[in-house]
Scaffold this motif. Sequence first.
Motif, PDB file in Angstrom:
ATOM      1  N   GLN A   1     -11.367   0.606   3.549  1.00 40.38           N
ATOM      2  CA  GLN A   1     -12.323   1.705   3.691  1.00 40.38           C
ATOM      3  C   GLN A   1     -13.738   1.161   3.615  1.00 40.38           C
ATOM      4  OE1 GLN A   1     -12.251   5.225   4.224  1.00 40.38           O
ATOM      5  NE2 GLN A   1     -14.414   4.707   4.447  1.00 40.38           N
ATOM      6  N   VAL A   2     -14.497   1.313   4.681  1.00 38.90           N
ATOM      7  CA  VAL A   2     -15.904   0.899   4.639  1.00 38.90           C
ATOM      8  C   VAL A   2     -16.678   1.843   3.727  1.00 38.90           C
ATOM      9  CG1 VAL A   2     -18.030   0.671   5.993  1.00 38.90           C
ATOM     10  CG2 VAL A   2     -15.864  -0.175   6.912  1.00 38.90           C
ATOM     11  N   GLN A   3     -17.506   1.258   2.851  1.00 39.60           N
ATOM     12  CA  GLN A   3     -18.305   2.064   1.922  1.00 39.60           C
ATOM     13  C   GLN A   3     -19.789   2.010   2.265  1.00 39.60           C
ATOM     14  OE1 GLN A   3     -16.753   3.829  -0.397  1.00 39.60           O
ATOM     15  NE2 GLN A   3     -14.764   2.840  -0.553  1.00 39.60           N
TER      16      GLN A   3
ATOM     17  N   GLY B   1     -16.455  -3.224   2.469  1.00 41.90           N
ATOM     18  CA  GLY B   1     -15.274  -2.372   2.477  1.00 41.90           C
ATOM     19  C   GLY B   1     -14.405  -2.602   1.259  1.00 41.90           C
ATOM     20  N   SER B   2     -13.412  -1.745   1.104  1.00 43.33           N
ATOM     21  CA  SER B   2     -12.545  -1.841  -0.075  1.00 43.33           C
ATOM     22  C   SER B   2     -11.719  -3.123  -0.077  1.00 43.33           C
ATOM     23  CB  SER B   2     -11.615  -0.625  -0.138  1.00 43.33           C
ATOM     24  OG  SER B   2     -10.809  -0.552   1.027  1.00 43.33           O
TER      25      SER B   2
END
Lengths: 365, 365
Positions: free
Chosen positions: A183-185, A284-285
């Motif tokens: 997941q891109v943050q 990302g995660s």
Amino acid sequence: MMTLTRREFGRLGALGIAARFAPVVQAQDATQRNGRKTGYAIIGLGRIADEFMRGVQLTTNSSITGLVSGHRDKADRIAAQYGVPAGSIYNYDNFDEIVHNPAIDAVYVALPNSMHAEYTIRAARAGKHVLCEKPMCTSVDDADAMIDECKKANVKLMIAYRGYYEPTNLRAVQLIRDGALGQVQAIQSALGFNIAAGEWRLNKKLAGGGPLYDVGIYCLNACRCLTGEEPSQIAAFASTIDRDGRFDEVEENVTWNMKFPSGIMASCATSYGADTAGYFKVYGSKGWLQVDQAFAREGLHLRAELQSARLDEPNPARDPSHFQAEAEHFSHCVQNGLEPKSPGEEGLRDMQCIDQIYRSAGIAS
Amino acid sequence: MMTLTRREFGRLGALGIAARFAPVVQAQDATQRNGRKTGYAIIGLGRIADEFMRGVQLTTNSSITGLVSGHRDKADRIAAQYGVPAGSIYNYDNFDEIVHNPAIDAVYVALPNSMHAEYTIRAARAGKHVLCEKPMCTSVDDADAMIDECKKANVKLMIAYRGYYEPTNLRAVQLIRDGALGQVQAIQSALGFNIAAGEWRLNKKLAGGGPLYDVGIYCLNACRCLTGEEPSQIAAFASTIDRDGRFDEVEENVTWNMKFPSGIMASCATSYGADTAGYFKVYGSKGWLQVDQAFAREGLHLRAELQSARLDEPNPARDPSHFQAEAEHFSHCVQNGLEPKSPGEEGLRDMQCIDQIYRSAGIAS
């Protein structure tokens, strides 16, 4: 000198050295099958036009068939280099006569920003497709008008964002889409340079604004491409530190945050007072990814530390290969009736964001 | 295991391998001349306290003379390692009795954030100097109270910002002050990690807030140190993307811009959902400077492209050398009646910025 450089690039291509990074070769085009390349008239014969023309020479589906300039001497010199006949050299007054020139299929607009709208619209009215340099123009209204006129004239409009056609940028997008980063943050990006006094870019009337229009737009566009989203909130500051006469009309620095609908956030900086070695970095995660020299014409370098792999991918492609890829794509679209990957609407969205950034920073655009 | 590690570090020191990056050795201290090291009681025996104690062992002017823990077994084990007598082991109830222990000159507060204020104030009232971990506390009011109580008790208060004592961070500041970057225009920085469920850091009551309190504070503090200025404007966004139960109390991401009085601008990002490989990058008129792993305990690496030079300076210093430098400085201040380089007032300023960032992002702090 230029001939030698072109030969060098040709040799590089022949050796297949850059094969891994070569733009995807389009399937043989309908028009090409009839032996016909897309012919471009170049409007504005500055540095970037020079790169573009060298890029066109490397394509198999494009050629230079017209020139538009206020300086006939310069145009004659360049016409000789590219085999453009004297009858296909225009100036800004007789430009509209290109309507009668069947060798010109499209125009490449490489003028100062504030002139993009006028020449895009005049080209469309002459029935020519338009490849327009970034920034698309200097206002949202102009962008709307450019899109409308090209639709009305049934011609293609593409904004010359090199990142849409450049392998390292595409690789970064693909890694994100494939989930390699999880997941891109957040994203961070910057692009700037220490501008010399006297550049037309410092003239607000010609440039529309400061570094955001000229180079910050790369960061903005990259964030939109990397996320695949449009920002829902924007907050920005602008400042001018150097009081040496360069920044009487446009600001020196802009920094801005964007929050995207998914919650991804981006923070960007652009400057006419500092060299930033332009880059973007994506968090990302499952790890991070960075492209250095992301917006340069050569020297791009992708690095990533992911759960699945550690990547270190320098891109050996050299200027003007970005322009080759760009021209090849647009010609392919023109020849096959396809929509470019970076149509006018993409430019419009950036203009809308720029407008919001300037408003947030308290600058009248 | 720990003994071996300490030996390793001792050997490294003896070989002088890290000499270039060794913290500046303080002039022989008055108290040391009398054979007396500054004795620390460690409050909260978690991971960071472990690093700190190992750092203290490397100093020439500090020692571990007390422990404060709710777990007597753990305290006994650690006491044996560091030669702390059973009578100098306290719990949270009888902590105030340290007032009667002359072997304890100072306390090192390594508790969850929300407990920093209480134990700093109780230590001050017991007449002990206080070295308090970052973040200083969880509110501006608490920070004010901590400073007041330490002043009233005439004890030193230092916030454990490692960057003030770490050679690569100091080198970056010095290059800027020396003008090697010319006029600084902008800074970018990030620090974050993908947090595991169940950490106390996710408990708002204990932590005060999310990643900004825990790790984003490093970016914030670095921007203040690098510019030597206090931000005049702040704009921030916060978001939570992952709905997996970790972020029921605190936010996942914060990104913020700061505009400083000179016009320098900073954009920072922090995250509990992504590893950022923490860094800062400074853009100036004469080039840029980047420190990777800037906030880590080892692996720091400075790179710069300046008009005057191209720098590539990996720092071989390893954990716990940062803590050694920190302890050495505070003990030196205690022994010589000097003000620490990162006093309570520095922590207070960060707390004030954090308060502004949260307000701007619409989060009640």
